[in-house]
Design an enzyme around this catalytic site. Sequence first.
Site, PDB file in Angstrom:
ATOM      1  N   HIS A  82      48.709  -4.765  91.834  1.00 48.74           N
ATOM      2  CA  HIS A  82      48.064  -5.127  92.826  1.00 48.74           C
ATOM      3  C   HIS A  82      47.480  -6.128  92.965  1.00 48.74           C
ATOM      4  O   HIS A  82      46.848  -5.650  92.448  1.00 48.74           O
ATOM      5  CB  HIS A  82      49.101  -4.800  94.985  1.00 48.74           C
ATOM      6  CG  HIS A  82      48.951  -5.969  95.386  1.00 48.74           C
ATOM      7  ND1 HIS A  82      49.893  -6.671  95.753  1.00 48.74           N
ATOM      8  CD2 HIS A  82      47.921  -6.337  96.397  1.00 48.74           C
ATOM      9  CE1 HIS A  82      49.259  -7.560  97.291  1.00 48.74           C
ATOM     10  NE2 HIS A  82      48.691  -7.268  97.281  1.00 48.74           N
ATOM     11  N   ASP A 161      53.748  -5.799 108.685  1.00 53.13           N
ATOM     12  CA  ASP A 161      52.575  -6.622 108.033  1.00 53.13           C
ATOM     13  C   ASP A 161      52.874  -8.154 107.603  1.00 53.13           C
ATOM     14  O   ASP A 161      51.861  -8.755 108.185  1.00 53.13           O
ATOM     15  CB  ASP A 161      52.948  -5.948 105.983  1.00 53.13           C
ATOM     16  CG  ASP A 161      51.635  -7.131 105.356  1.00 53.13           C
ATOM     17  OD1 ASP A 161      50.706  -6.455 105.437  1.00 53.13           O
ATOM     18  OD2 ASP A 161      51.611  -7.239 104.474  1.00 53.13           O
ATOM     19  N   ARG A 168      45.912 -11.190 111.606  1.00 54.95           N
ATOM     20  CA  ARG A 168      44.571 -11.186 111.323  1.00 54.95           C
ATOM     21  C   ARG A 168      44.097 -12.423 110.602  1.00 54.95           C
ATOM     22  O   ARG A 168      43.150 -13.000 110.313  1.00 54.95           O
ATOM     23  CB  ARG A 168      45.340 -10.146 110.141  1.00 54.95           C
ATOM     24  CG  ARG A 168      44.785  -9.139 110.354  1.00 54.95           C
ATOM     25  CD  ARG A 168      45.168  -8.182 109.185  1.00 54.95           C
ATOM     26  NE  ARG A 168      44.397  -8.148 108.174  1.00 54.95           N
ATOM     27  CZ  ARG A 168      44.478  -7.575 107.196  1.00 54.95           C
ATOM     28  NH1 ARG A 168      45.677  -7.058 106.854  1.00 54.95           N
ATOM     29  NH2 ARG A 168      43.589  -7.480 106.241  1.00 54.95           N
ATOM     30  N   SER A 183      48.080  -3.490 104.471  1.00 53.00           N
ATOM     31  CA  SER A 183      48.862  -4.035 104.653  1.00 53.00           C
ATOM     32  C   SER A 183      49.255  -4.113 103.050  1.00 53.00           C
ATOM     33  O   SER A 183      50.147  -4.356 102.820  1.00 53.00           O
ATOM     34  CB  SER A 183      48.000  -4.964 104.641  1.00 53.00           C
ATOM     35  OG  SER A 183      49.082  -6.470 104.346  1.00 53.00           O
ATOM     36  N   LYS A 187      53.920  -2.817 101.715  1.00 50.24           N
ATOM     37  CA  LYS A 187      54.607  -3.561 101.263  1.00 50.24           C
ATOM     38  C   LYS A 187      54.569  -2.891  99.786  1.00 50.24           C
ATOM     39  O   LYS A 187      55.813  -3.253  98.768  1.00 50.24           O
ATOM     40  CB  LYS A 187      53.861  -4.755 100.847  1.00 50.24           C
ATOM     41  CG  LYS A 187      53.900  -5.504 101.765  1.00 50.24           C
ATOM     42  CD  LYS A 187      53.174  -7.123 101.600  1.00 50.24           C
ATOM     43  CE  LYS A 187      52.051  -6.610 101.490  1.00 50.24           C
ATOM     44  NZ  LYS A 187      50.763  -8.053 102.038  1.00 50.24           N
TER      45      LYS A 187
HETATM   46  N1  URA Z   1      46.552  -9.079 100.764  1.00 50.35           N
HETATM   47  C1  URA Z   1      47.596  -8.260 101.134  1.00 50.35           C
HETATM   48  O1  URA Z   1      48.767  -7.980 101.324  1.00 50.35           O
HETATM   49  N2  URA Z   1      46.973  -8.044 102.799  1.00 50.35           N
HETATM   50  C2  URA Z   1      45.365  -7.599 102.994  1.00 50.35           C
HETATM   51  O2  URA Z   1      45.228  -7.466 104.106  1.00 50.35           O
HETATM   52  C3  URA Z   1      45.026  -8.457 102.296  1.00 50.35           C
HETATM   53  C4  URA Z   1      45.495  -8.472 100.882  1.00 50.35           C
END
Ligand code: URA
Length: 434
Positions: A82, A161, A168, A183, A187
């Site tokens: 990621h 999220d 946010r 966050s 995921k």
């Molecule tokens: N990427 C994400 O999935 N969440 C965040 O808060 C920042 C970057």
Amino acid sequence: MIFTEIIKRKRDDFALSREEIVSAIRGYTDGEIPDYQMSAFLMAVLLKGMNKDETMYLTDAMLNTGRIFDLSKIPGRKIDKHSTGGVGDKVSLILAPLVASCGVAVPMVSGRGLGHTGGTLDKLESIPGFRTSLEYNEFYKILEKIGVAMMGQTDEIAPADKSIYSLRDVTGTVESIPLITASILSKKLAEGIDGLVLDVKCGKGGFMKELKDAEALATSITSVAKGFGKKCVSLITNMDQPLGNYVGNSLEVIESIECLKGNGPQDLMEVTLTIGREMLVMGEKARDRDEAMVMLDDAIKSGGALALFRKMIELQGGNPEVTDDYSILPFSKDKKEIKAQDSGWISEIDAYEIGVVNLLLGGGRRRKEDAINPGVGIVFEKKVGDRVKKNEPLATIYYDKVLDGEIEQRFSSSIKIFPKVIEKPPVILGSRRL
Ligand code: URA
């Protein structure tokens, strides 16, 4: 529990209990807590922070608002990567088929571009027919069949999220280490993975501008992932200038395919291969990083990684001929070459500004619901550290019908030329492995 009291306790810098955090997340997801109260809570977290336990409770609470994929019947370790988001960051498109072609299953749930940053889903969707909104069963079947599948976040995956991230985004509460940690991990843990390699982008075009903040985020994510029993390595990589030479959705698909054909630019390949090595070791397909490097190299040279990318495109509804015929991609015909105003060495290509230029060209979105134009973007002829002569081409801007003078001006100002030698900047800035 009374949510106002939880907000006040965070405001006054107390550590919250698991029960308090679970009640906040459940209350918001169930619609009992309104946006204005959640916004106040998020701002209190941004200003006061959270310790590791609170961050774990938050991650767990968000994860458990949705479903956790059960990939246990798929043999071997399942490893994902990621990125915290950047400009020209097409690493996932190259890495997912590359690592899968070496035998590690890669179940990848990716995001869309927002603001100045690009998104993997938008890039993939510029391939005609490519579907990223897959049902779990279809995602599973593709993964089972070829070892890689790429989809977008659905309502089933960490729904808390999804709604909190949107909030946010409009309340100035994105840049918080515990909120970003929860966050991303809510995921990623929902994917049912065994391990994760994180690419924390650091510099002008990333969320973390300073190395110390990128290091703190890397430490937070790595230690929370470990707390959930997952293997996790975080790399900190340079995002001061765009990654690779192409920025824009169709353009980045072309550059990714070129990387899989062995023609990738140095910076992009270094990030891709450094993450890929970690994934192969974590996935127990390579004994060490040296062996992993040889495997990755072979997968590119043999054409195996490219063949797997074609297969994935086909199974997800896209036209696999794209790997041989780039004219299949939507592409702007209008273009303008930007020339150097002076001779010297390129000292800066501001990744944030380039991301904004791509957004203004139509290649990005200001709000989640905005449509994007996949055919626009920028191709760089020079990167930081390259020598340039006056009037030599620096880059080509691909635009749709009209190139706004302000966009061109913004683009030109983002590139600086210095009269003395400038070294090529490092690509990998650090790592965290706990
Ligand atoms: N990427 C994400 O999935 N969440 C965040 O808060 C920042 C970057």
